[in-house]
Design a protein around this motif. Sequence first.
Motif, PDB file in Angstrom:
ATOM      1  N   VAL A 289       0.834  -1.205   0.000  1.00 41.83           N
ATOM      2  CA  VAL A 289       0.000   0.000   0.000  1.00 41.83           C
ATOM      3  C   VAL A 289       0.873   1.262   0.000  1.00 41.83           C
ATOM      4  CG1 VAL A 289      -1.541   1.337   1.518  1.00 41.83           C
ATOM      5  CG2 VAL A 289      -2.064  -1.045   1.000  1.00 41.83           C
ATOM      6  N   GLY A 290       1.943   1.230   0.792  1.00 45.39           N
ATOM      7  CA  GLY A 290       2.836   2.382   0.887  1.00 45.39           C
ATOM      8  C   GLY A 290       3.491   2.704  -0.442  1.00 45.39           C
ATOM      9  N   ARG A 291       3.792   1.678  -1.210  1.00 50.21           N
ATOM     10  CA  ARG A 291       4.368   1.874  -2.549  1.00 50.21           C
ATOM     11  C   ARG A 291       3.413   2.623  -3.444  1.00 50.21           C
ATOM     12  NH1 ARG A 291       7.642  -2.790  -4.965  1.00 50.21           N
ATOM     13  NH2 ARG A 291       9.653  -1.953  -4.320  1.00 50.21           N
ATOM     14  N   GLU A 292       2.131   2.196  -3.383  1.00 49.54           N
ATOM     15  CA  GLU A 292       1.101   2.773  -4.235  1.00 49.54           C
ATOM     16  C   GLU A 292       0.958   4.267  -3.953  1.00 49.54           C
ATOM     17  OE1 GLU A 292      -0.708   1.087  -6.460  1.00 49.54           O
ATOM     18  OE2 GLU A 292      -2.080   2.732  -6.978  1.00 49.54           O
ATOM     19  N   GLY A 293       1.076   4.635  -2.675  1.00 51.95           N
ATOM     20  CA  GLY A 293       0.835   6.028  -2.298  1.00 51.95           C
ATOM     21  C   GLY A 293       1.991   6.968  -2.588  1.00 51.95           C
ATOM     22  N   ARG A 294       3.160   6.460  -2.913  1.00 53.96           N
ATOM     23  CA  ARG A 294       4.335   7.331  -3.034  1.00 53.96           C
ATOM     24  C   ARG A 294       4.435   7.886  -4.443  1.00 53.96           C
ATOM     25  NH1 ARG A 294       7.180   7.943   2.095  1.00 53.96           N
ATOM     26  NH2 ARG A 294       5.592   6.861   3.243  1.00 53.96           N
ATOM     27  N   SER A 295       4.562   9.201  -4.534  1.00 54.15           N
ATOM     28  CA  SER A 295       4.613   9.787  -5.874  1.00 54.15           C
ATOM     29  C   SER A 295       6.021   9.724  -6.464  1.00 54.15           C
ATOM     30  CB  SER A 295       4.121  11.226  -5.818  1.00 54.15           C
ATOM     31  OG  SER A 295       4.903  11.936  -4.893  1.00 54.15           O
ATOM     32  N   LYS A 296       7.032   9.644  -5.599  1.00 59.15           N
ATOM     33  CA  LYS A 296       8.401   9.579  -6.118  1.00 59.15           C
ATOM     34  C   LYS A 296       8.956   8.170  -5.938  1.00 59.15           C
ATOM     35  CE  LYS A 296       9.373  14.183  -4.408  1.00 59.15           C
ATOM     36  NZ  LYS A 296       9.196  14.240  -2.966  1.00 59.15           N
ATOM     37  N   PRO A 297       9.790   7.710  -6.866  1.00 62.59           N
ATOM     38  CA  PRO A 297      10.379   6.388  -6.681  1.00 62.59           C
ATOM     39  C   PRO A 297      11.394   6.394  -5.536  1.00 62.59           C
ATOM     40  CG  PRO A 297      11.240   7.439  -8.675  1.00 62.59           C
ATOM     41  CD  PRO A 297      10.209   8.365  -8.110  1.00 62.59           C
ATOM     42  N   GLY A 298      11.682   5.227  -5.019  1.00 66.37           N
ATOM     43  CA  GLY A 298      12.738   5.103  -4.008  1.00 66.37           C
ATOM     44  C   GLY A 298      12.289   5.468  -2.605  1.00 66.37           C
ATOM     45  N   LEU A 299      10.979   5.628  -2.402  1.00 72.15           N
ATOM     46  CA  LEU A 299      10.521   6.037  -1.083  1.00 72.15           C
ATOM     47  C   LEU A 299       9.654   4.979  -0.415  1.00 72.15           C
ATOM     48  CD1 LEU A 299       9.636   9.776  -1.755  1.00 72.15           C
ATOM     49  CD2 LEU A 299      11.514   8.896  -0.389  1.00 72.15           C
ATOM     50  N   SER A 300       9.788   3.723  -0.851  1.00 68.96           N
ATOM     51  CA  SER A 300       8.913   2.724  -0.246  1.00 68.96           C
ATOM     52  C   SER A 300       9.238   2.581   1.247  1.00 68.96           C
ATOM     53  CB  SER A 300       9.031   1.384  -0.969  1.00 68.96           C
ATOM     54  OG  SER A 300      10.363   1.088  -1.209  1.00 68.96           O
ATOM     55  N   LEU A 301       8.241   2.102   1.991  1.00 64.00           N
ATOM     56  CA  LEU A 301       8.405   1.982   3.440  1.00 64.00           C
ATOM     57  C   LEU A 301       9.512   0.988   3.762  1.00 64.00           C
ATOM     58  CD1 LEU A 301       4.626   1.867   4.315  1.00 64.00           C
ATOM     59  CD2 LEU A 301       6.214   3.688   4.953  1.00 64.00           C
ATOM     60  N   LYS A 302      10.324   1.321   4.737  1.00 64.83           N
ATOM     61  CA  LYS A 302      11.446   0.468   5.118  1.00 64.83           C
ATOM     62  C   LYS A 302      10.972  -0.540   6.174  1.00 64.83           C
ATOM     63  CE  LYS A 302      14.314   2.790   2.550  1.00 64.83           C
ATOM     64  NZ  LYS A 302      13.255   3.265   1.644  1.00 64.83           N
ATOM     65  N   PRO A 303      11.640  -1.706   6.220  1.00 65.94           N
ATOM     66  CA  PRO A 303      11.221  -2.733   7.189  1.00 65.94           C
ATOM     67  C   PRO A 303      11.143  -2.210   8.621  1.00 65.94           C
ATOM     68  CG  PRO A 303      12.876  -3.601   5.680  1.00 65.94           C
ATOM     69  CD  PRO A 303      12.739  -2.145   5.356  1.00 65.94           C
ATOM     70  N   GLN A 304      12.092  -1.364   9.012  1.00 69.91           N
ATOM     71  CA  GLN A 304      12.062  -0.842  10.386  1.00 69.91           C
ATOM     72  C   GLN A 304      10.832   0.034  10.613  1.00 69.91           C
ATOM     73  OE1 GLN A 304      15.737   0.903  11.792  1.00 69.91           O
ATOM     74  NE2 GLN A 304      16.977  -0.495  10.577  1.00 69.91           N
TER      75      GLN A 304
END
Length: 453
Positions: free
Chosen positions: A347-362
């Motif tokens: 879901v976090g990937r879908e919401g991000r307008s810029k690449p490289g900002l996916s949610l980190k495991p931590q």
Amino acid sequence: MAGLMNCANLDAMKAYRAAILRFADNQAAVYEEDGLLVVAADAEGRQRVHAVGAWRELAPDYAHLSVEHLPGRILAPGFVDMHVHYPQLDVIGSPAEGLLPWLENYTFPQESRFLDALHAEEVAQFFIDELLRNGVTTALTFATSHPTSVNALFTEAAKRQVRLITGKCLMDRNAPDGVRDETEQSLIDTEALIRRWHGQGRLGYAITPRFAPSCSDAQMRGAGELAARYPDVWVQSHVAENREEIAWVSSLYPAARSYLAVYEQFGLLRPRSVYAHCIHFDDADRALMRRSGAAAAISPTSNLFLGSGFFDYEGADRIGYAYGLASDVGGGTSFSPFHTMLAAYYVGREGRSKPGLSLKPQQLWWQHTAGAAAALGLKGLVGNLAPGCEADFVVLNPAATPLLARKTAQAGSLDELLFAMIVLGDDRLIERTVVSQAQAALPTMVRINDSPT
Ligand code: GUN
Ligand code: ZN
């Protein structure tokens, strides 16, 4: 290392040696490959984290203690589920075109069964077993509109000593016979349940207007008055989950600026107000969440299953309001925090307008532990393994399945290790769930079919 210096009850101390995961105040994970966790009873007899850190640094101070050594295992904070429906255990996996038909065809019929105390008691036991099997030690959960359902769950939670917050659903309109309640009685029952249960041991009450379409103005107003009279009681509801639902709310409240603003107008936005979903928000809604101190319970498996939409992490972080993760069983498809964290990653990937900002495991792990605790107003009490926290933790076996063993053995960093567990993990990863015990007297047990009034 970190420790509490003023704990006297040495007899009640316990120590565990294993890898330890916890969180710093800046939300970063702190990982000790070879750690020591020391648990001790406080003056009231409640088990808390007394000291935590590297084994080689702490061991000399605790040489008198017998230490349980757990090689190859990871101790981590018990998970915090910010929004779940215990009466929807048997609703999981019910297919529907979307939220409203799902409520009508599956959810309300199941919930109508909770008038029966024996049914409520059986489901409450199964529910708490399932939470613990999955490593969840704190939950904010809906009950049904029947006070019986609240009494059953609180009784079971008190027996097991889990930290549990629940409340009777308020729903006096747009709901079928069997689950619809009556305005005045619903508010009398709510107040009686607050007085009976809130603050007993680890139990907390949540005033629970189901969602704006199911509550009359009088019921919403009454709920808001109770929320003002009992400021340390929680409020829980749903908002901005589904487009059809939002259109319905705007037809019921044409003058309201937004769905969220309806709750504001009735005094239902404040610290300790927790709103599930919060998907279809604009920036004014986000600013209102921030200003009021309310928190969002992000429920990604539910949102994907019911086709509701995608929580906008970027918007939430830009404006800056509190949130954490939730299973939302039975719209949600799993009790497992690993499944929820993985769905949040998608879901976090879908919401991000810029690449490289996916949610980190931590970040994902924090959102289901210390972050969720902070969003509930329980920072420093649960969701972490800092000194002073109640001693709720899980023992993870990162080699629980052949594939997990293979993958975690190759992890070259903490993020790789956490991500392997998030992607491949389920209840098999939870070898043990440890719930803080109180040696002092337990809250008074009551018969579950006693009337609250
Ligand atoms: N909105 C009102 N009731 C419910 C419920 O039980 N589940 C979900 N997902 N949304 C709701
Ligand atoms: Zn829900």
